[in-house]
Design an enzyme around this catalytic site. Structure first.
Site, short mmCIF file in Angstrom:
data_model
loop_
_atom_site.label_atom_id
_atom_site.label_comp_id
_atom_site.label_asym_id
_atom_site.label_seq_id
_atom_site.Cartn_x
_atom_site.Cartn_y
_atom_site.Cartn_z
N PHE A 109 0.50 58.10 56.59
CA PHE A 109 1.18 56.33 56.46
C PHE A 109 2.37 56.79 54.73
CE2 PHE A 109 -2.44 55.22 53.96
CZ PHE A 109 -1.76 55.43 52.54
N ARG A 128 1.80 52.40 60.22
CA ARG A 128 1.95 51.94 59.22
C ARG A 128 3.12 51.24 58.75
NH1 ARG A 128 -1.95 50.10 60.67
NH2 ARG A 128 -3.80 51.45 60.72
N SER A 137 -5.86 62.31 56.65
CA SER A 137 -7.15 63.05 56.68
C SER A 137 -7.95 63.82 56.77
CB SER A 137 -7.57 61.65 56.72
OG SER A 137 -7.77 61.15 57.83
N CYS A 181 -1.01 63.51 48.57
CA CYS A 181 -2.58 64.09 48.79
C CYS A 181 -2.15 64.89 47.38
CB CYS A 181 -1.61 64.82 50.27
SG CYS A 181 -0.73 65.17 50.29
N GLU A 234 -12.82 61.24 48.83
CA GLU A 234 -10.87 60.93 48.49
C GLU A 234 -11.17 59.56 48.61
OE1 GLU A 234 -7.91 61.56 51.78
OE2 GLU A 234 -7.31 62.34 50.34
P1 NAD Z 1 -4.94 59.19 59.76
O1 NAD Z 1 -5.60 60.64 59.21
O2 NAD Z 1 -5.53 57.90 59.00
O3 NAD Z 1 -3.57 58.83 59.98
C1 NAD Z 1 -2.84 60.21 60.32
C2 NAD Z 1 -1.80 59.96 61.67
O4 NAD Z 1 -2.74 60.34 62.22
C3 NAD Z 1 -1.62 59.13 62.44
O5 NAD Z 1 -0.36 59.31 62.04
C4 NAD Z 1 -2.67 58.34 62.53
O6 NAD Z 1 -2.34 57.53 63.73
C5 NAD Z 1 -3.06 59.35 63.19
N1 NAD Z 1 -4.90 58.89 63.27
C6 NAD Z 1 -5.73 58.35 62.51
N2 NAD Z 1 -6.63 58.45 63.51
C7 NAD Z 1 -6.60 59.39 64.48
C8 NAD Z 1 -8.14 59.75 65.66
N3 NAD Z 1 -8.87 59.15 65.19
N4 NAD Z 1 -7.57 60.60 66.93
C9 NAD Z 1 -6.19 60.93 66.59
N5 NAD Z 1 -4.80 60.70 65.84
C10 NAD Z 1 -5.42 59.62 64.46
O7 NAD Z 1 -4.38 59.70 57.43
P2 NAD Z 1 -3.06 58.18 56.55
O8 NAD Z 1 -4.31 57.37 56.05
O9 NAD Z 1 -2.02 58.08 57.21
O10 NAD Z 1 -2.94 58.80 55.13
C11 NAD Z 1 -3.68 59.08 54.24
C12 NAD Z 1 -4.47 60.86 54.59
O11 NAD Z 1 -3.82 62.28 54.83
C13 NAD Z 1 -4.66 60.92 52.88
O12 NAD Z 1 -6.52 61.47 53.37
C14 NAD Z 1 -4.37 62.48 52.37
O13 NAD Z 1 -4.93 63.30 51.64
C15 NAD Z 1 -3.86 62.61 53.91
N6 NAD Z 1 -2.21 63.46 53.75
C16 NAD Z 1 -2.38 65.14 53.07
C17 NAD Z 1 -1.30 65.97 52.87
C18 NAD Z 1 -1.65 67.71 53.10
O14 NAD Z 1 -0.64 67.69 53.56
N7 NAD Z 1 -2.47 67.78 52.83
C19 NAD Z 1 -0.24 64.75 52.77
C20 NAD Z 1 -0.26 63.68 52.84
C21 NAD Z 1 -1.08 63.09 52.71
#
Ligand code: NAD
Length: 502
Positions: free
Chosen positions: A154, A182, A231, A286, A388
């Site tokens: 998101f 989101r 995540s 991130c 985190e």
């Molecule tokens: P999230 O892991 O909850 O969701 C990411 C995506 O995965 C979404 O599209 C969601 O619909 C899907 N998803 C969620 N739970 C799932 C599951 N159990 N099985 C399959 N798909 C699922 O992450 P978020 O809350 O949207 O974003 C924040 C996180 O992303 C933070 O941990 C942040 O550090 C990380 N992030 C990392 C980077 C990077 O480049 N390393 C960049 C941006 C954000």
């Protein structure tokens, strides 16, 4: 078929917006007011299958277009996004909550990846060796992987889809994006702009959904590559599941980024840098800095004083208010999780220098606002250090020496980004060389690589071995084929020994 109401966001399939056919929907919020702004269709396995089928049908024709033409589509796309920048930024801010300059900035950073793809014909060139053997030439080609999927978080609803889509599509693949539930409006609009730029229908599709949709995508045999950002627990699971079904996969996870402040650093400069890096976008980046590591008690006292002074001036509010530095967090659940972690920090004995939980904004009591929070005297055993938090919470961990500061960053589970503020070139050089972290800044608080370099962390921040954007993106979105040719074909009779270049 389920008839959905007008403010339900559907999908973008085969070149048009379509309503969802499953009965499953989610809610999209305005985080500043807490109100629901739209419902969102959540795709089921049948919709996934249909999207994959149309992608597979469209992909060969697109791959057959020459690279210069594919690059030109990307150039027109850049022009159209710039034309619509203000509207896109407003849509983004309304669903995410971040300020308008922040939204514009993330769209711009994403566009830079599309700009990098203007050089696609050069990036796609293979290698050639004349006379590798008698009458034999050898060369390598890069061909598209086929159908790729991007699953995005998101916090950057424009930039992260734009890390993936331009290289995937420019390399000749079809690409299906499953954006965060989101903030899905900007991704849908990006697909429309690619169509306007001349992309054939079916090459860039947006399928909205949740974990059920993602699971159907991971298991679909018609998908060749998965790019995930989100995540760490989900990144780990996606990596294992996609790899088990033989797909190419890159999977990026969470972070806990440290910023080391050496005793010789300019404290005002370091404190200014920390403010933007810790509290910009409400800490939901991130590459946000969530741990400040001052070296020595005197440095720590000076840094704390400078931070407190600045935090007291920081302005929190909705994105459309004037001079706002920081908006709300994304959801009520995120708000509850973050305030819970602040309470946990207090319980664990961290010194809560500034408590953002006390913030209340008149007229926005139902919004997901949280003030900037500062912990001092955090230790490496505490949950607030290990977890985190992904919110506007900065923890100060006081280190006695440079070696202790280095060992903190090196010893943490995550390895996305890290930074050091110092005037000593020797210390900076040592830090860059020894710290086991993917992206390093020296007097730069958020060292996000530009589009022509790769973005990627180490340790629990990334699974897989190719980074986002930069030259790695061409490697990820293509397969290499190596060819040996002999002209004319010589008649030398059968030879049963191993061919060598001798
Ligand atoms: P999230 O892991 O909850 O969701 C990411 C995506 O995965 C979404 O599209 C969601 O619909 C899907 N998803 C969620 N739970 C799932 C599951 N159990 N099985 C399959 N798909 C699922 O992450 P978020 O809350 O949207 O974003 C924040 C996180 O992303 C933070 O941990 C942040 O550090 C990380 N992030 C990392 C980077 C990077 O480049 N390393 C960049 C941006 C954000």
């Amino acid at each position: 078929m389920n008839q959905l109401s007008q403010n339900t966001l559907g999908h973008f399939l085969e070149g048009k917006r379509v309503p969802g056919r499953s009965r499953r929907t989610g809610e999209v919020f305005d985080p500043a007011t807490g109100s629901v702004t739209a419902r969102l269709a959540l795709a089921d396995a049948d919709e996934v299958r249909a999207a994959v089928e149309s992608a597979r049908k469209a992909q060969p024709g697109w791959a057959a277009q020459n690279p210069q033409r594919r690059a030109r589509v990307m150039m027109r796309f850049v022009e159209f996004v710039n034309r619509d920048m203000d509207r896109l930024a407003e849509t983004l801010s309304r669903e995410h909550g971040k300020t308008l300059p922040d939204s514009r900035g993330e769209i711009q950073r994403g566009l830079e990846v599309a700009e990098f793809m203007a050089g696609l014909p050069h990036l796609l060139k293979g290698e050639f060796t004349e006379g590798a053997g008698p009458g034999i030439d050898m060369y390598s080609l890069r061909q598209p992987v086929g159908v790729g999927v991007g699953i995005t978080p998101f916090n950057f609803p424009a930039m992260i889809p734009l890390w993936m889509m331009p290289p995937a599509v420019a390399c000749g693949n079809a690409f299906i994006l499953k954006p965060s539930e989101r903030d899905p409006s900007v991704p849908l609009r990006l697909a429309e702009l690619m169509l306007e730029a001349g992309l054939p229908p079916g090459i860039f599709q947006v399928l909205n959904g949740d974990r059920e949709t993602v699971r159907a995508l991971l298991d679909d045999p018609g998908i060749d590559a998965i790019s995930f950002v989100g995540s760490t627990p989900v990144a780990r699971e996606i990596y294992a599941r996609a790899a088990a079904s033989g797909k190419r996969v890159q999977s990026f996870g969470g972070a806990k980024n440290h910023l080391v402040v050496m005793p010789d650093a300019d404290i005002a400069v370091a404190a200014d840098a920390l403010m933007g890096a810790a509290y910009g976008s409400a800490g939901e980046r991130c590459m946000a800095i969530s741990v400040a590591v001052p070296v020595g008690e005197a440095t720590a006292d000076r840094l704390r004083h400078a931070l407190v002074e600045r935090i007291e001036r920081l302005k929190v509010g909705p994105f459309f208010a004037e001079d706002v530095d920081m908006g709300p967090v994304v959801t009520r659940e995120a708000h509850t999780r973050i305030t819970g972690l602040i309470a946990r920090g207090v319980e664990e004995g961290a010194d809560l220098a500034i408590d953002g939980r006390t913030l209340s904004l008149q007229g926005y009591e139902s919004g997901f606002f949280l003030g900037p929070t500062l912990f001092d005297r955090v230790t490496r055993e505490m949950d607030v250090y290990r977890t985190e938090i992904f919110g506007p919470v900065l923890s100060m961990v006081r280190a006695k020496t440079y070696e202790e500061a280095l060992s903190l960053a090196a010893g943490h589970e995550y390895g996305n980004g890290v930074s050091i503020f110092t005037r000593d070139g020797g210390v900076a050089r040592d830090f860059v060389s020894r710290v086991p972290i993917g992206m390093v800044g020296v007097n730069v608080p958020i060292p996000v690589p530009l589009a022509y370099y790769g973005f990627g962390g180490w340790k629990a921040s990334a699974f897989g071995d190719l980074n986002q954007h930069g030259p790695d993106s061409i490697r990820f979105w293509t397969r290499t084929k190596t060819v040996a040719t002999r002209w004319p074909s010589a008649r030398s009779g059968p030879d049963f020994s191993m061919p060598t270049a001798r």
